[in-house]
Design an enzyme around this catalytic site. Structure first.
Site, PDB file in Angstrom:
ATOM      1  N   GLU A  16       0.851  -1.202   0.000  1.00  0.00           N
ATOM      2  CA  GLU A  16       0.000   0.000   0.000  1.00  0.00           C
ATOM      3  C   GLU A  16       0.883   1.247   0.000  1.00  0.00           C
ATOM      4  O   GLU A  16       1.855   1.318   0.748  1.00  0.00           O
ATOM      5  CB  GLU A  16      -0.889   0.026   1.251  1.00  0.00           C
ATOM      6  CG  GLU A  16      -1.755   1.288   1.307  1.00  0.00           C
ATOM      7  CD  GLU A  16      -2.589   1.382   2.571  1.00  0.00           C
ATOM      8  OE1 GLU A  16      -3.559   0.627   2.704  1.00  0.00           O
ATOM      9  OE2 GLU A  16      -2.245   2.226   3.431  1.00  0.00           O
ATOM     10  N   HIS A  76      -8.053   3.078  -3.913  1.00  0.00           N
ATOM     11  CA  HIS A  76      -9.030   3.221  -2.826  1.00  0.00           C
ATOM     12  C   HIS A  76      -9.963   4.395  -3.166  1.00  0.00           C
ATOM     13  O   HIS A  76      -9.510   5.386  -3.733  1.00  0.00           O
ATOM     14  CB  HIS A  76      -8.351   3.563  -1.508  1.00  0.00           C
ATOM     15  CG  HIS A  76      -7.389   2.524  -1.005  1.00  0.00           C
ATOM     16  ND1 HIS A  76      -7.006   2.454   0.315  1.00  0.00           N
ATOM     17  CD2 HIS A  76      -6.742   1.513  -1.630  1.00  0.00           C
ATOM     18  CE1 HIS A  76      -6.158   1.451   0.473  1.00  0.00           C
ATOM     19  NE2 HIS A  76      -5.968   0.861  -0.695  1.00  0.00           N
ATOM     20  N   ARG A 106     -15.705   3.610   3.436  1.00  0.00           N
ATOM     21  CA  ARG A 106     -16.434   4.776   3.923  1.00  0.00           C
ATOM     22  C   ARG A 106     -15.464   5.915   4.220  1.00  0.00           C
ATOM     23  O   ARG A 106     -15.731   7.074   3.959  1.00  0.00           O
ATOM     24  CB  ARG A 106     -17.199   4.428   5.208  1.00  0.00           C
ATOM     25  CG  ARG A 106     -18.040   5.581   5.708  1.00  0.00           C
ATOM     26  CD  ARG A 106     -18.465   5.394   7.141  1.00  0.00           C
ATOM     27  NE  ARG A 106     -17.337   5.526   8.045  1.00  0.00           N
ATOM     28  CZ  ARG A 106     -17.389   5.278   9.332  1.00  0.00           C
ATOM     29  NH1 ARG A 106     -18.509   4.846   9.882  1.00  0.00           N
ATOM     30  NH2 ARG A 106     -16.328   5.443  10.096  1.00  0.00           N
ATOM     31  N   ASP A 108     -12.560   7.450   7.393  1.00  0.00           N
ATOM     32  CA  ASP A 108     -12.685   7.781   8.824  1.00  0.00           C
ATOM     33  C   ASP A 108     -13.447   9.073   8.993  1.00  0.00           C
ATOM     34  O   ASP A 108     -13.160  10.066   8.316  1.00  0.00           O
ATOM     35  CB  ASP A 108     -11.286   7.893   9.453  1.00  0.00           C
ATOM     36  CG  ASP A 108     -10.762   6.524   9.830  1.00  0.00           C
ATOM     37  OD1 ASP A 108     -11.571   5.701  10.319  1.00  0.00           O
ATOM     38  OD2 ASP A 108      -9.569   6.268   9.623  1.00  0.00           O
ATOM     39  N   HIS A 147     -14.380  -3.502  13.931  1.00  0.00           N
ATOM     40  CA  HIS A 147     -14.254  -2.066  13.663  1.00  0.00           C
ATOM     41  C   HIS A 147     -14.517  -1.303  14.963  1.00  0.00           C
ATOM     42  O   HIS A 147     -15.439  -1.662  15.711  1.00  0.00           O
ATOM     43  CB  HIS A 147     -15.256  -1.650  12.568  1.00  0.00           C
ATOM     44  CG  HIS A 147     -15.089  -0.226  12.144  1.00  0.00           C
ATOM     45  ND1 HIS A 147     -15.793   0.812  12.715  1.00  0.00           N
ATOM     46  CD2 HIS A 147     -14.264   0.338  11.222  1.00  0.00           C
ATOM     47  CE1 HIS A 147     -15.427   1.955  12.145  1.00  0.00           C
ATOM     48  NE2 HIS A 147     -14.503   1.689  11.236  1.00  0.00           N
TER      49      HIS A 147
HETATM   50  P1  FAD Z   1     -18.109   0.770   6.710  1.00  0.00           P
HETATM   51  O1  FAD Z   1     -18.180  -0.516   5.982  1.00  0.00           O
HETATM   52  O2  FAD Z   1     -19.137   1.775   6.408  1.00  0.00           O
HETATM   53  O3  FAD Z   1     -18.081   0.411   8.257  1.00  0.00           O
HETATM   54  C1  FAD Z   1     -18.019   1.429   9.255  1.00  0.00           C
HETATM   55  C2  FAD Z   1     -18.806   0.938  10.472  1.00  0.00           C
HETATM   56  O4  FAD Z   1     -20.189   0.805  10.143  1.00  0.00           O
HETATM   57  C3  FAD Z   1     -18.372  -0.447  10.961  1.00  0.00           C
HETATM   58  O5  FAD Z   1     -18.490  -0.439  12.352  1.00  0.00           O
HETATM   59  C4  FAD Z   1     -19.371  -1.391  10.311  1.00  0.00           C
HETATM   60  O6  FAD Z   1     -19.538  -2.595  11.034  1.00  0.00           O
HETATM   61  C5  FAD Z   1     -20.645  -0.540  10.303  1.00  0.00           C
HETATM   62  N1  FAD Z   1     -21.501  -0.827   9.162  1.00  0.00           N
HETATM   63  C6  FAD Z   1     -21.125  -1.091   7.883  1.00  0.00           C
HETATM   64  N2  FAD Z   1     -22.211  -1.276   7.095  1.00  0.00           N
HETATM   65  C7  FAD Z   1     -23.292  -1.102   7.910  1.00  0.00           C
HETATM   66  C8  FAD Z   1     -24.696  -1.107   7.692  1.00  0.00           C
HETATM   67  N3  FAD Z   1     -25.200  -1.353   6.462  1.00  0.00           N
HETATM   68  N4  FAD Z   1     -25.514  -0.875   8.751  1.00  0.00           N
HETATM   69  C9  FAD Z   1     -25.011  -0.616   9.982  1.00  0.00           C
HETATM   70  N5  FAD Z   1     -23.674  -0.581  10.254  1.00  0.00           N
HETATM   71  C10 FAD Z   1     -22.835  -0.804   9.220  1.00  0.00           C
HETATM   72  N6  FAD Z   1      -9.505   5.382   5.087  1.00  0.00           N
HETATM   73  C11 FAD Z   1      -9.318   6.419   4.228  1.00  0.00           C
HETATM   74  O7  FAD Z   1      -9.761   7.535   4.521  1.00  0.00           O
HETATM   75  N7  FAD Z   1      -8.680   6.247   3.031  1.00  0.00           N
HETATM   76  C12 FAD Z   1      -8.187   5.051   2.633  1.00  0.00           C
HETATM   77  O8  FAD Z   1      -7.626   4.933   1.557  1.00  0.00           O
HETATM   78  C13 FAD Z   1      -8.352   3.933   3.519  1.00  0.00           C
HETATM   79  N8  FAD Z   1      -7.897   2.706   3.192  1.00  0.00           N
HETATM   80  C14 FAD Z   1      -8.116   1.632   4.033  1.00  0.00           C
HETATM   81  C15 FAD Z   1      -7.699   0.350   3.639  1.00  0.00           C
HETATM   82  C16 FAD Z   1      -7.909  -0.749   4.469  1.00  0.00           C
HETATM   83  C17 FAD Z   1      -7.450  -2.118   4.028  1.00  0.00           C
HETATM   84  C18 FAD Z   1      -8.541  -0.565   5.733  1.00  0.00           C
HETATM   85  C19 FAD Z   1      -8.746  -1.730   6.644  1.00  0.00           C
HETATM   86  C20 FAD Z   1      -8.974   0.693   6.126  1.00  0.00           C
HETATM   87  C21 FAD Z   1      -8.777   1.815   5.283  1.00  0.00           C
HETATM   88  N9  FAD Z   1      -9.225   3.090   5.623  1.00  0.00           N
HETATM   89  C22 FAD Z   1      -9.030   4.143   4.755  1.00  0.00           C
HETATM   90  C23 FAD Z   1      -9.866   3.329   6.913  1.00  0.00           C
HETATM   91  C24 FAD Z   1     -11.410   3.146   6.808  1.00  0.00           C
HETATM   92  O9  FAD Z   1     -11.955   4.124   5.944  1.00  0.00           O
HETATM   93  C25 FAD Z   1     -11.971   3.296   8.220  1.00  0.00           C
HETATM   94  O10 FAD Z   1     -11.621   2.178   8.981  1.00  0.00           O
HETATM   95  C26 FAD Z   1     -13.459   3.601   8.336  1.00  0.00           C
HETATM   96  O11 FAD Z   1     -13.713   3.927   9.717  1.00  0.00           O
HETATM   97  C27 FAD Z   1     -14.384   2.457   7.983  1.00  0.00           C
HETATM   98  O12 FAD Z   1     -14.367   2.195   6.644  1.00  0.00           O
HETATM   99  P2  FAD Z   1     -15.256   0.974   6.050  1.00  0.00           P
HETATM  100  O13 FAD Z   1     -15.134   1.052   4.599  1.00  0.00           O
HETATM  101  O14 FAD Z   1     -14.914  -0.300   6.723  1.00  0.00           O
HETATM  102  O15 FAD Z   1     -16.697   1.483   6.499  1.00  0.00           O
END
Ligand code: FAD
Length: 291
Positions: A16, A76, A106, A108, A147
């Site tokens: 990455e 991403h 999503r 942070d 998470h």
């Molecule tokens: P989501 O899938 O939306 O999850 C967020 C929370 O909501 C979780 O607790 C989940 O359980 C809950 N949730 C999900 N779907 C639902 C639903 N339908 N109903 C109710 N609850 C739900 N951040 C950046 O800003 N830029 C990046 O490039 C980046 N790259 C990353 C790469 C990796 C491999 C990882 C692991 C993380 C990365 N992040 C990045 C961080 C990430 O954006 C954060 O961890 C963020 O808080 C959650 O993203 P997510 O896509 O998992 O969100």
């Protein structure tokens, strides 16, 4: 090449990188780092996207650069800060550069609660559903320790299943320093029907200053033995680097021995870290990643 297709054929090695904050002055060193990473013949290099969405153009052009050196990019995209028009622009820009793989996130939430966030895409799945009209292979994030916003690991596993239902063809984990969290995630995810490959991601912790940020950044647990080593040698950067590389090598060998579908490395734009790890594990990697 589509990452899901590569995963059907072989195990993957990937890195990455993140676009520099001051893009004009720092893009050049990142491109040189990508050149050096390409020498290690990774299956893909992922390029992060700022949580605020402000670096979308840099992110797309770095992904394009990865493609130009003959490595598959994984771009991403974060839905949290974006409007549908932002996503259309990014998706079209990526397609124009020949990028076929997107990690849908999503992002942070900003600490400042007054900043509008997730107005259009509440979760990664909303972004994935929106992106379905573009012909990308989608991946998504997962969390071996759950998470941080989820009350229980089970709730987070349900979110993972939803990501698969919304089109995720593979998952990449948050960093972890205790492999047992990864094995638990895989076991529990399989029980509820998550069948896609779950690629473990490792961050070589080569500097004591990174450690302070880990807990606040991602909540990953640092095992006591590792923490002790770090605390004793924190003031010696050369020894810290040795410790970090060796600990990451130990995690990787264990993951490989237990049949992980690939290894993703968070290298903080440091090609020298990737090269040093590769050197330590050359024979293991050769055995593991051969076609
Ligand atoms: P989501 O899938 O939306 O999850 C967020 C929370 O909501 C979780 O607790 C989940 O359980 C809950 N949730 C999900 N779907 C639902 C639903 N339908 N109903 C109710 N609850 C739900 N951040 C950046 O800003 N830029 C990046 O490039 C980046 N790259 C990353 C790469 C990796 C491999 C990882 C692991 C993380 C990365 N992040 C990045 C961080 C990430 O954006 C954060 O961890 C963020 O808080 C959650 O993203 P997510 O896509 O998992 O969100």
């Amino acid at each position: 090449m589509r990452i899901d297709e590569i995963l059907q054929r072989k195990r993957t090695l990937s890195f990455e990188v993140f676009p520099p904050k001051k893009s004009a002055t720092e893009t050049e060193p990142l491109c040189r780092a990508i050149d050096a990473l390409a020498e290690l013949a990774p299956d893909f290099i992922s390029v992060t996207y700022g949580a605020s969405g402000s670096n979308a153009r840099d992110s797309a052009s770095i992904a394009g650069y990865v493609k130009s050196v003959g490595v598959e990019p994984l771009a991403h995209i974060t839905g949290g800060p974006s409007t549908p028009a932002d996503i259309d622009r990014m998706a079209e820009n990526l397609r124009a550069k020949g990028v076929e793989n997107v990690l849908a996130l999503r992002g942070d939430r900003p600490q400042d609660a007054t900043i509008a966030y997730c107005k259009h895409f509440l979760h990664a799945t909303d972004l994935m559903n929106y992106l379905s009209e573009y012909d990308f292979t989608l991946g998504a994030a997962c969390y071996p320790e759950g998470h941080p916003e989820c009350d229980t690991l089970y709730d987070d596993l349900v979110s993972l299943w939803r990501k698969q239902e919304s089109g995720a063809r593979f998952l990449i984990t948050q960093m972890f320093f205790d492999n047992s969290y990864y094995y638990r995630l895989v076991n529990e995810a399989r029980k509820i029907g998550v069948t896609v490959p779950i690629i473990p991601a490792i961050m070589p912790l080569i500097s004591a200053k990174n450690i302070k940020n880990i807990k606040s950044m991602c909540g990953s647990t640092i095992p006591l033995e590792f923490r002790n080593m770090i605390e004793i040698y924190a003031s010696d950067p050369v020894v810290m680097r040795e410790i970090g590389l060796n600990y990451a090598a130990y995690q990787i060998i264990d993951l490989i021995a237990k049949g992980a579908p690939g290894i993703h490395l968070y290298i903080m734009n440091r090609a020298d870290t990737a090269t040093a790890l590769y050197g330590r594990l050359e024979n293991v990697f050769h055995e593991f990643f051969r076609n």
